[in-house]
Design a protein around this motif. Structure first.
Motif, PDB file in Angstrom:
ATOM      1  N   GLY A  18       0.827  -1.193  -0.033  1.00  0.00           N
ATOM      2  CA  GLY A  18      -0.184   0.021   0.047  1.00  0.00           C
ATOM      3  C   GLY A  18       0.837   1.208  -0.039  1.00  0.00           C
ATOM      4  N   THR A  19      -0.055   2.418  -0.073  1.00  0.00           N
ATOM      5  CA  THR A  19       0.865   3.817   0.150  1.00  0.00           C
ATOM      6  C   THR A  19       0.323   4.531   1.391  1.00  0.00           C
ATOM      7  N   PHE A  20       0.972   5.754   1.342  1.00  0.00           N
ATOM      8  CA  PHE A  20       0.715   6.691   2.415  1.00  0.00           C
ATOM      9  C   PHE A  20      -0.936   7.168   2.341  1.00  0.00           C
ATOM     10  N   TYR A  21      -1.025   7.331   1.121  1.00  0.00           N
ATOM     11  CA  TYR A  21      -2.740   7.565   0.919  1.00  0.00           C
ATOM     12  C   TYR A  21      -3.632   6.503   1.506  1.00  0.00           C
ATOM     13  N   ASN A  22      -3.145   5.106   1.291  1.00  0.00           N
ATOM     14  CA  ASN A  22      -4.017   4.093   1.860  1.00  0.00           C
ATOM     15  C   ASN A  22      -4.124   4.272   3.379  1.00  0.00           C
ATOM     16  N   LEU A  23      -2.826   4.266   4.136  1.00  0.00           N
ATOM     17  CA  LEU A  23      -2.789   4.494   5.451  1.00  0.00           C
ATOM     18  C   LEU A  23      -3.567   5.648   5.958  1.00  0.00           C
ATOM     19  N   MET A  24      -3.508   6.844   5.395  1.00  0.00           N
ATOM     20  CA  MET A  24      -4.301   8.195   5.670  1.00  0.00           C
ATOM     21  C   MET A  24      -5.989   7.597   5.583  1.00  0.00           C
ATOM     22  N   GLU A  25      -6.262   6.874   4.561  1.00  0.00           N
ATOM     23  CA  GLU A  25      -7.727   6.417   4.476  1.00  0.00           C
ATOM     24  C   GLU A  25      -8.164   5.752   5.752  1.00  0.00           C
ATOM     25  N   LYS A  29     -10.572   4.372  10.804  1.00  0.00           N
ATOM     26  CA  LYS A  29     -11.218   3.347  11.239  1.00  0.00           C
ATOM     27  C   LYS A  29     -10.444   2.722  12.545  1.00  0.00           C
ATOM     28  N   ILE A  30      -9.146   3.317  12.582  1.00  0.00           N
ATOM     29  CA  ILE A  30      -8.323   2.509  13.717  1.00  0.00           C
ATOM     30  C   ILE A  30      -8.859   2.825  15.051  1.00  0.00           C
ATOM     31  N   ARG A  31      -8.456   1.793  15.861  1.00  0.00           N
ATOM     32  CA  ARG A  31      -8.739   2.328  17.426  1.00  0.00           C
ATOM     33  C   ARG A  31      -7.693   2.402  18.229  1.00  0.00           C
ATOM     34  N   PHE A  32      -6.513   1.842  17.818  1.00  0.00           N
ATOM     35  CA  PHE A  32      -5.437   1.833  18.799  1.00  0.00           C
ATOM     36  C   PHE A  32      -4.333   2.761  18.324  1.00  0.00           C
ATOM     37  N   HIS A  33      -4.488   3.463  17.335  1.00  0.00           N
ATOM     38  CA  HIS A  33      -3.336   4.581  16.913  1.00  0.00           C
ATOM     39  C   HIS A  33      -1.973   3.865  16.151  1.00  0.00           C
ATOM     40  N   VAL A  34      -2.240   2.550  15.661  1.00  0.00           N
ATOM     41  CA  VAL A  34      -1.264   1.701  15.207  1.00  0.00           C
ATOM     42  C   VAL A  34      -2.037   0.956  14.217  1.00  0.00           C
ATOM     43  N   ILE A  35      -1.110   0.510  13.108  1.00  0.00           N
ATOM     44  CA  ILE A  35      -1.660   0.042  11.958  1.00  0.00           C
ATOM     45  C   ILE A  35      -0.260  -1.191  11.789  1.00  0.00           C
ATOM     46  N   PHE A  36      -0.774  -2.448  11.700  1.00  0.00           N
ATOM     47  CA  PHE A  36       0.353  -3.438  11.348  1.00  0.00           C
ATOM     48  C   PHE A  36       0.232  -3.661   9.926  1.00  0.00           C
ATOM     49  N   VAL A  37       1.622  -3.827   9.345  1.00  0.00           N
ATOM     50  CA  VAL A  37       1.871  -3.804   8.080  1.00  0.00           C
ATOM     51  C   VAL A  37       2.119  -5.481   7.575  1.00  0.00           C
ATOM     52  N   VAL A  38       1.612  -5.859   6.910  1.00  0.00           N
ATOM     53  CA  VAL A  38       1.697  -7.535   6.638  1.00  0.00           C
ATOM     54  C   VAL A  38       2.008  -7.635   5.255  1.00  0.00           C
ATOM     55  N   ASP A  39       3.106  -8.797   5.029  1.00  0.00           N
ATOM     56  CA  ASP A  39       3.233  -9.082   3.470  1.00  0.00           C
ATOM     57  C   ASP A  39       2.229 -10.017   2.961  1.00  0.00           C
ATOM     58  N   GLU A  83       2.163  15.500  -1.954  1.00  0.00           N
ATOM     59  CA  GLU A  83       3.599  14.983  -2.467  1.00  0.00           C
ATOM     60  C   GLU A  83       3.939  13.539  -2.159  1.00  0.00           C
ATOM     61  N   CYS A  84       3.311  13.301  -1.031  1.00  0.00           N
ATOM     62  CA  CYS A  84       3.621  11.978  -0.154  1.00  0.00           C
ATOM     63  C   CYS A  84       2.512  11.076  -0.490  1.00  0.00           C
ATOM     64  N   LYS A  85       1.493  11.338  -1.044  1.00  0.00           N
ATOM     65  CA  LYS A  85       0.428  10.450  -1.223  1.00  0.00           C
ATOM     66  C   LYS A  85       0.491   9.119  -1.819  1.00  0.00           C
ATOM     67  N   ASP A  86       1.554   9.095  -2.650  1.00  0.00           N
ATOM     68  CA  ASP A  86       2.052   7.801  -3.393  1.00  0.00           C
ATOM     69  C   ASP A  86       3.312   7.052  -2.618  1.00  0.00           C
ATOM     70  N   MET A  87       3.723   7.367  -1.606  1.00  0.00           N
ATOM     71  CA  MET A  87       4.914   7.181  -1.078  1.00  0.00           C
ATOM     72  C   MET A  87       4.850   5.640  -0.383  1.00  0.00           C
ATOM     73  N   ASP A  88       5.416   4.501  -0.751  1.00  0.00           N
ATOM     74  CA  ASP A  88       5.134   3.356  -0.226  1.00  0.00           C
ATOM     75  C   ASP A  88       5.203   3.083   1.144  1.00  0.00           C
ATOM     76  N   ILE A  89       4.428   2.223   1.796  1.00  0.00           N
ATOM     77  CA  ILE A  89       4.163   2.039   3.198  1.00  0.00           C
ATOM     78  C   ILE A  89       5.504   1.533   3.749  1.00  0.00           C
ATOM     79  N   THR A  90       6.440   0.900   3.087  1.00  0.00           N
ATOM     80  CA  THR A  90       7.617   0.195   3.486  1.00  0.00           C
ATOM     81  C   THR A  90       8.616   1.318   3.781  1.00  0.00           C
TER      82      THR A  90
END
Length: 151
Positions: A18-25, A29-39, A83-90
């Motif tokens: 995903g991208t920075f934009y996906n995270l912002m979207e 929805k998040i409840r715990f101020h953290v998103i876990f990234v999975v392969d 500028e950062c919206k397409d930045m990779d989550i990694t």
């Protein structure tokens, strides 16, 4: 008491593709101020916090000096978001530290100590490398309240 007895079983996860934009979207929805990234095999590869997202938008040299803010312009933040919206989550995520994860059979005190020592607010609960839950400081505090009310 084991972590499996108090963990929340629906943590927020996002694919590493995903991208920075996906995270912002996902923020709404998040409840715990953290998103876990999975392969692609659903194994934990990273963690993104609200702080990580803000760091993307702020220059590393920035501090609280008002002179720096004035030369950046009022629309700096908006421009940087676009500028950062397409930045990779990694590029944004932090790599999970083994000591900052938990297994379902870990004790509550072990996980609470790890959270305090590492100064983190939430810990992913893993089974075979996959995220199956989350324990946050809030979850621990709610558990403490239940213990007190029982007595």
């Amino acid at each position: 008491m084991k972590i499996k007895d108090i963990m929340v079983t629906d943590p927020t996860v996002v694919p590493a593709s995903g991208t920075f934009y996906n995270l912002m979207e996902m923020l709404g929805k998040i409840r715990f101020h953290v998103i876990f990234v999975v392969d692609d095999k659903e194994k934990l590869v990273g963690v993104v916090t609200e702080t990580d997202l803000l760091k993307v938008l702020m220059p590393k040299y920035l501090n609280s000096d008002d002179a720096l803010f004035s030369i950046m312009g009022e629309d700096y933040f908006d421009k940087k978001c676009l500028e950062c919206k397409d930045m990779d989550i990694t590029e944004i995520m932090s790599k999970p530290i083994l000591a900052a994860t938990a297994s379902e059979n870990d004790t509550i005190i072990k996980v609470a100590a790890a959270m305090l020592n590492r100064k983190i607010h939430a810990v992913p609960v893993l089974r075979d490398g996959k995220v199956v839950g989350i324990v946050s400081r809030l979850v621990l505090l709610r558990y403490m309240t239940k213990v007190i009310k029982k007595r």
